[in-house]
Write a protein that holds these residues in place. Structure first.
Motif, PDB file in Angstrom:
ATOM      1  N   THR A 156       0.845  -1.191   0.000  1.00  0.00           N
ATOM      2  CA  THR A 156       0.000   0.000   0.000  1.00  0.00           C
ATOM      3  C   THR A 156       0.880   1.240   0.000  1.00  0.00           C
ATOM      4  O   THR A 156       1.819   1.347   0.788  1.00  0.00           O
ATOM      5  CB  THR A 156      -0.915   0.020   1.255  1.00  0.00           C
ATOM      6  N   ARG A 157       0.581   2.155  -0.901  1.00  0.00           N
ATOM      7  CA  ARG A 157       1.327   3.406  -0.952  1.00  0.00           C
ATOM      8  C   ARG A 157       0.577   4.437  -0.123  1.00  0.00           C
ATOM      9  O   ARG A 157      -0.534   4.824  -0.432  1.00  0.00           O
ATOM     10  CB  ARG A 157       1.503   3.902  -2.388  1.00  0.00           C
ATOM     11  N   VAL A 158       1.194   4.818   0.958  1.00  0.00           N
ATOM     12  CA  VAL A 158       0.612   5.789   1.873  1.00  0.00           C
ATOM     13  C   VAL A 158       0.812   7.178   1.288  1.00  0.00           C
ATOM     14  O   VAL A 158       1.913   7.521   0.864  1.00  0.00           O
ATOM     15  CB  VAL A 158       1.287   5.674   3.258  1.00  0.00           C
ATOM     16  N   ALA A 159      -0.252   7.961   1.232  1.00  0.00           N
ATOM     17  CA  ALA A 159      -0.152   9.314   0.679  1.00  0.00           C
ATOM     18  C   ALA A 159      -0.548  10.325   1.739  1.00  0.00           C
ATOM     19  O   ALA A 159      -1.413  10.063   2.578  1.00  0.00           O
ATOM     20  CB  ALA A 159      -1.062   9.446  -0.537  1.00  0.00           C
ATOM     21  N   GLY A 160       0.077  11.461   1.704  1.00  0.00           N
ATOM     22  CA  GLY A 160      -0.237  12.531   2.635  1.00  0.00           C
ATOM     23  C   GLY A 160       0.898  13.533   2.664  1.00  0.00           C
ATOM     24  O   GLY A 160       1.900  13.386   1.954  1.00  0.00           O
ATOM     25  N   PRO A 161       0.775  14.546   3.504  1.00  0.00           N
ATOM     26  CA  PRO A 161       1.791  15.598   3.556  1.00  0.00           C
ATOM     27  C   PRO A 161       3.050  15.185   4.308  1.00  0.00           C
ATOM     28  O   PRO A 161       3.987  15.960   4.441  1.00  0.00           O
ATOM     29  CB  PRO A 161       1.065  16.728   4.310  1.00  0.00           C
ATOM     30  N   TRP A 162       3.104  13.935   4.786  1.00  0.00           N
ATOM     31  CA  TRP A 162       4.174  13.477   5.646  1.00  0.00           C
ATOM     32  C   TRP A 162       5.432  13.150   4.856  1.00  0.00           C
ATOM     33  O   TRP A 162       5.397  12.915   3.665  1.00  0.00           O
ATOM     34  CB  TRP A 162       3.717  12.232   6.403  1.00  0.00           C
ATOM     35  N   THR A 163       6.530  13.079   5.563  1.00  0.00           N
ATOM     36  CA  THR A 163       7.773  12.581   4.985  1.00  0.00           C
ATOM     37  C   THR A 163       7.696  11.057   5.042  1.00  0.00           C
ATOM     38  O   THR A 163       7.476  10.491   6.117  1.00  0.00           O
ATOM     39  CB  THR A 163       8.989  13.078   5.789  1.00  0.00           C
ATOM     40  N   ILE A 164       7.861  10.411   3.894  1.00  0.00           N
ATOM     41  CA  ILE A 164       7.773   8.951   3.834  1.00  0.00           C
ATOM     42  C   ILE A 164       9.120   8.408   3.381  1.00  0.00           C
ATOM     43  O   ILE A 164       9.657   8.826   2.359  1.00  0.00           O
ATOM     44  CB  ILE A 164       6.651   8.501   2.873  1.00  0.00           C
ATOM     45  N   ARG A 165       9.632   7.475   4.166  1.00  0.00           N
ATOM     46  CA  ARG A 165      10.912   6.850   3.842  1.00  0.00           C
ATOM     47  C   ARG A 165      10.686   5.348   3.751  1.00  0.00           C
ATOM     48  O   ARG A 165      10.346   4.706   4.745  1.00  0.00           O
ATOM     49  CB  ARG A 165      11.930   7.200   4.914  1.00  0.00           C
ATOM     50  N   SER A 166      10.865   4.795   2.571  1.00  0.00           N
ATOM     51  CA  SER A 166      10.708   3.359   2.349  1.00  0.00           C
ATOM     52  C   SER A 166      12.074   2.705   2.285  1.00  0.00           C
ATOM     53  O   SER A 166      12.968   3.195   1.588  1.00  0.00           O
ATOM     54  CB  SER A 166       9.966   3.100   1.031  1.00  0.00           C
ATOM     55  N   SER A 167      12.227   1.624   3.014  1.00  0.00           N
ATOM     56  CA  SER A 167      13.476   0.874   3.035  1.00  0.00           C
ATOM     57  C   SER A 167      13.136  -0.609   3.171  1.00  0.00           C
ATOM     58  O   SER A 167      12.104  -0.959   3.733  1.00  0.00           O
ATOM     59  CB  SER A 167      14.345   1.296   4.220  1.00  0.00           C
TER      60      SER A 167
END
Length: 188
Positions: A102-113
């Motif tokens: 699931t790709r989380v969307a929003g104004p947040w900083t998202i870091r995928s690792s």
């Protein structure tokens, strides 16, 4: 830290989220912080949603439950759905890209690792929680790596200490350290 910092570690049962929250709480306490910790998990031993919340402060904590997350760690797809209103607009999300589609969307900083894949390469995928913890602490500078090392030594069964220490360091190295994070790691 002038205001309390709120964190959630989330994923599925069996990923060691309650363990990593205990390590984090112990490290924060060793650095003189006040910590309130709560946990929630489904009644299945593996695969159900599991989470642990922490509220961290340099002083008293007025309310011990999270109301606006600064950091959210998502280690499994089952935890990818959450109420967006629980996140502050400035929140940072750490997502295990190898286990969360699931790709989380929003104004947040998202870091995928790939936390689980990194842990697998170290010898045990279940150390993905500690890889994520290393990344979280490198980004947030909430506590010193010396306190984390001491907390890991206190909480980890001896036969897993080397693996957990390597996992923490691998997570730390995923982040281009900020000067504050470098200073915290150097105090180790």
């Amino acid at each position: 830290m002038s205001h309390p910092v709120e964190l959630r570690l989330s994923g599925s049962g069996g990923q060691g989220l309650q363990f990593s929250a205990r390590v984090l709480a112990e490290a924060l306490l060793r650095d003189g912080r006040t910590v309130a910790q709560s946990q929630s998990y489904e009644p299945t031993s593996r695969g159900g949603v599991s989470r642990s919340d922490l509220v961290v402060s340099d002083g008293d904590i007025d309310y011990p439950l999270v109301t606006g997350l600064d950091y959210l760690v998502i280690l499994d797809e089952v935890a990818a759905e959450f109420p967006p209103t629980l996140l502050k607009p400035t929140a940072t999300l750490l997502v295990d890209e190898s286990r969360v589609q699931t790709r989380v969307a929003g104004p947040w900083t998202i870091r995928s690792s790939p936390f689980a894949e990194i842990a697998r390469a170290l010898g045990n995928e279940r150390a993905g929680n500690i890889v994520a913890l290393g990344t979280l602490l490198a980004l947030s500078s909430l506590c010193s790596s010396a306190s984390v090392a001491a907390a890991l030594a206190a909480e980890t069964p001896p036969k897993f200490l080397d693996l957990n220490s390597e996992a923490f360091d691998a997570g730390w190295r995923l982040v281009q350290p900020t000067p504050a994070a470098e200073a915290a790691h150097a105090r180790a």
